[in-house]
Design a protein around this motif. Structure first.
Motif, PDB file in Angstrom:
ATOM      1  N   MET A   1       0.841  -1.197   0.000  1.00  0.00           N
ATOM      2  CA  MET A   1       0.000   0.000   0.000  1.00  0.00           C
ATOM      3  C   MET A   1       0.883   1.257   0.000  1.00  0.00           C
ATOM      4  SD  MET A   1      -3.232   0.619   2.513  1.00  0.00           S
ATOM      5  CE  MET A   1      -2.313   1.140   3.949  1.00  0.00           C
ATOM      6  N   TYR A   2       1.963   1.226   0.798  1.00  0.00           N
ATOM      7  CA  TYR A   2       2.875   2.380   0.821  1.00  0.00           C
ATOM      8  C   TYR A   2       3.699   2.467  -0.460  1.00  0.00           C
ATOM      9  CZ  TYR A   2       1.461   4.330   5.175  1.00  0.00           C
ATOM     10  OH  TYR A   2       0.711   4.973   6.129  1.00  0.00           O
ATOM     11  N   ALA A   3       3.964   1.320  -1.090  1.00  0.00           N
ATOM     12  CA  ALA A   3       4.640   1.373  -2.400  1.00  0.00           C
ATOM     13  C   ALA A   3       3.765   2.186  -3.357  1.00  0.00           C
ATOM     14  CB  ALA A   3       4.865  -0.041  -2.935  1.00  0.00           C
ATOM     15  N   LYS A   4       2.467   1.992  -3.261  1.00  0.00           N
ATOM     16  CA  LYS A   4       1.547   2.725  -4.138  1.00  0.00           C
ATOM     17  C   LYS A   4       1.473   4.207  -3.717  1.00  0.00           C
ATOM     18  CE  LYS A   4      -3.111   2.900  -6.001  1.00  0.00           C
ATOM     19  NZ  LYS A   4      -3.157   4.339  -5.772  1.00  0.00           N
ATOM     20  N   TYR A   5       1.349   4.469  -2.421  1.00  0.00           N
ATOM     21  CA  TYR A   5       1.281   5.868  -1.958  1.00  0.00           C
ATOM     22  C   TYR A   5       2.502   6.660  -2.436  1.00  0.00           C
ATOM     23  CZ  TYR A   5      -2.413   4.619   1.439  1.00  0.00           C
ATOM     24  OH  TYR A   5      -3.555   4.203   2.049  1.00  0.00           O
ATOM     25  N   PHE A   6       3.690   6.060  -2.308  1.00  0.00           N
ATOM     26  CA  PHE A   6       4.924   6.763  -2.712  1.00  0.00           C
ATOM     27  C   PHE A   6       4.967   6.932  -4.235  1.00  0.00           C
ATOM     28  CE2 PHE A   6       6.910   5.132   1.424  1.00  0.00           C
ATOM     29  CZ  PHE A   6       6.816   6.371   2.051  1.00  0.00           C
ATOM     30  N   ALA A   7       4.502   5.918  -4.957  1.00  0.00           N
ATOM     31  CA  ALA A   7       4.471   6.033  -6.425  1.00  0.00           C
ATOM     32  C   ALA A   7       3.507   7.142  -6.836  1.00  0.00           C
ATOM     33  CB  ALA A   7       4.061   4.707  -7.052  1.00  0.00           C
ATOM     34  N   ASP A   8       2.394   7.270  -6.100  1.00  0.00           N
ATOM     35  CA  ASP A   8       1.393   8.305  -6.420  1.00  0.00           C
ATOM     36  C   ASP A   8       1.985   9.714  -6.355  1.00  0.00           C
ATOM     37  OD1 ASP A   8      -0.516   6.414  -6.829  1.00  0.00           O
ATOM     38  OD2 ASP A   8      -1.534   6.685  -4.889  1.00  0.00           O
ATOM     39  N   VAL A   9       3.011   9.892  -5.487  1.00  0.00           N
ATOM     40  CA  VAL A   9       3.636  11.227  -5.396  1.00  0.00           C
ATOM     41  C   VAL A   9       4.990  11.230  -6.128  1.00  0.00           C
ATOM     42  CG1 VAL A   9       2.416  11.895  -3.293  1.00  0.00           C
ATOM     43  CG2 VAL A   9       4.630  10.714  -3.111  1.00  0.00           C
ATOM     44  N   GLU A  10       5.160  10.220  -6.962  1.00  0.00           N
ATOM     45  CA  GLU A  10       6.336  10.109  -7.829  1.00  0.00           C
ATOM     46  C   GLU A  10       7.663  10.004  -7.092  1.00  0.00           C
ATOM     47  OE1 GLU A  10       5.982  12.991 -10.965  1.00  0.00           O
ATOM     48  OE2 GLU A  10       3.940  12.311 -11.347  1.00  0.00           O
ATOM     49  N   ASP A  11       7.624   9.438  -5.897  1.00  0.00           N
ATOM     50  CA  ASP A  11       8.866   9.096  -5.199  1.00  0.00           C
ATOM     51  C   ASP A  11       9.117   7.616  -5.503  1.00  0.00           C
ATOM     52  OD1 ASP A  11      10.882   8.340  -3.517  1.00  0.00           O
ATOM     53  OD2 ASP A  11      10.130   9.438  -1.775  1.00  0.00           O
ATOM     54  N   MET A  12       9.719   7.386  -6.644  1.00  0.00           N
ATOM     55  CA  MET A  12       9.849   6.005  -7.110  1.00  0.00           C
ATOM     56  C   MET A  12      10.887   5.216  -6.310  1.00  0.00           C
ATOM     57  SD  MET A  12       7.397   6.386  -8.992  1.00  0.00           S
ATOM     58  CE  MET A  12       7.125   4.708  -9.523  1.00  0.00           C
ATOM     59  N   GLU A  13      11.891   5.905  -5.745  1.00  0.00           N
ATOM     60  CA  GLU A  13      12.887   5.195  -4.913  1.00  0.00           C
ATOM     61  C   GLU A  13      12.220   4.635  -3.649  1.00  0.00           C
ATOM     62  OE1 GLU A  13      13.518   8.163  -6.241  1.00  0.00           O
ATOM     63  OE2 GLU A  13      15.554   8.221  -7.042  1.00  0.00           O
ATOM     64  N   SER A  14      11.431   5.481  -2.985  1.00  0.00           N
ATOM     65  CA  SER A  14      10.755   5.004  -1.768  1.00  0.00           C
ATOM     66  C   SER A  14       9.746   3.916  -2.123  1.00  0.00           C
ATOM     67  CB  SER A  14      10.044   6.158  -1.052  1.00  0.00           C
ATOM     68  OG  SER A  14      10.980   7.142  -0.671  1.00  0.00           O
ATOM     69  N   SER A  15       9.095   4.076  -3.263  1.00  0.00           N
ATOM     70  CA  SER A  15       8.122   3.081  -3.704  1.00  0.00           C
ATOM     71  C   SER A  15       8.805   1.728  -3.939  1.00  0.00           C
ATOM     72  CB  SER A  15       7.441   3.568  -4.986  1.00  0.00           C
ATOM     73  OG  SER A  15       6.549   2.581  -5.445  1.00  0.00           O
ATOM     74  N   ALA A  16       9.962   1.768  -4.618  1.00  0.00           N
ATOM     75  CA  ALA A  16      10.697   0.522  -4.900  1.00  0.00           C
ATOM     76  C   ALA A  16      11.166  -0.131  -3.598  1.00  0.00           C
ATOM     77  CB  ALA A  16      11.883   0.814  -5.802  1.00  0.00           C
ATOM     78  N   LEU A  17      11.553   0.703  -2.636  1.00  0.00           N
ATOM     79  CA  LEU A  17      11.987   0.170  -1.336  1.00  0.00           C
ATOM     80  C   LEU A  17      10.831  -0.588  -0.668  1.00  0.00           C
ATOM     81  CD1 LEU A  17      13.718  -0.196   1.170  1.00  0.00           C
ATOM     82  CD2 LEU A  17      13.340   2.201   1.745  1.00  0.00           C
TER      83      LEU A  17
END
Ligand SMILES: [Fe+2]
Ligand SMILES: [Fe+2]
Length: 261
Positions: A172-188
């Motif tokens: 769910m947080y991978a998606k939240y971070f991707a939604d704000v275009e923080d792809m590094e945090s999303s990948a983590l």
């Protein structure tokens, strides 16, 4: 030559981050003389002492994650979960010195994974301008520890409550971070979710072996929970049947977990 026992002692009681990150060669001598260690709060560096309730910060709302400080604050909370996971693994090794070696080795491997996860969070937080210890931390996972007086209870609390819930939270947080275009945090977060499958899998396997023939694994799970890790804490808002299946939890367990009220 070090033993799992001395390694776990240094990780648990050490009051520096270096000790929390201590490595251990797991091809080691058995801990034949080890004594059981009961729970007491682990050692911590000054900046990671558990904060007073009034000083703690809530997990930021997902709608605030466009702000990098809020993302760093979120990652700081997750990093603290990893630190507590390290300590709870070390505790299991100290609390159950005579547990089967498959249990001890499994926990030791998870401890090493949690050390790596903590480092990944620290690196990402630093890129966002925050260091571990810059924000107050809680003792959320520690509270259940004194009641974990058998390996099965440890597994039900750590692998099958906190880590099982992360099968829902991390994606769910991978998606939240991707939604704000923080792809590094999303990948983590996606990596953490992927690796959590094995940790839950360790618990699923242990639970299966501990369940008498003809009984349900979910009933054994429920009967081994404590006040601080009730079953509703073992899932998040978006219930992932798929990741649970991948972890090896049986179908009946997954449906009972999903429907649990
Ligand atoms: Fe982790
Ligand atoms: Fe984990």
């Amino acid at each position: 030559m070090t033993t799992i026992q001395t390694w776990a002692e240094r990780v648990f009681f050490g009051d520096t981050l270096d000790e929390k990150f201590l490595d251990c060669d797991l091809e080691i001598t058995p801990d034949v003389e080890a004594k059981k260690t009961l729970w007491s709060d682990p050692g911590r560096p000054v900046e990671l002492q558990v904060a007073d309730r009034k000083d703690r910060k809530k997990l930021p709302k997902p709608s605030s994650l466009h702000d990098r400080n809020m993302r760093a604050r979120t990652l700081h909370a997750f990093a603290n979960h990893e630190l507590m996971a390290i300590e709870l693994c070390a505790f299991a090794l100290l609390r159950f010195p005579d547990a089967p070696s498959a249990f001890r080795l499994g926990v030791a491997h998870i401890l090493k994974d949690e050390q790596r996860h903590l480092k990944l969070y620290m690196d990402r937080m630093e890129a966002l301008g925050t260091r571990l210890g810059d924000l107050p931390v809680n003792d959320h996972f520690w509270r259940t520890a004194p009641l974990l007086d058998a390996p099965l209870k440890w597994v039900c609390a750590i692998n099958l409550t906190f880590e099982q819930a992360n099968l829902d939270h991390a994606p769910m947080y991978a998606k939240y971070f991707a939604d704000v275009e923080d792809m590094e945090s999303s990948a983590l977060m996606a990596q953490i979710a992927e690796e959590e499958i094995d940790h839950v899998g360790f618990g699923a396997q242990f639970l299966k072996q501990a369940t008498p023939t003809g009984e349900k694994t979910f009933d054994v799970f429920i009967n081994n929970l404590t006040f601080h890790n009730t079953a509703d804490r073992a899932r998040g808002r978006n219930f992932s049947e798929d990741l649970r299946r991948q972890s090896g939890l049986d179908e009946q367990f997954i449906q009972s977990m999903k429907e649990f009220r």
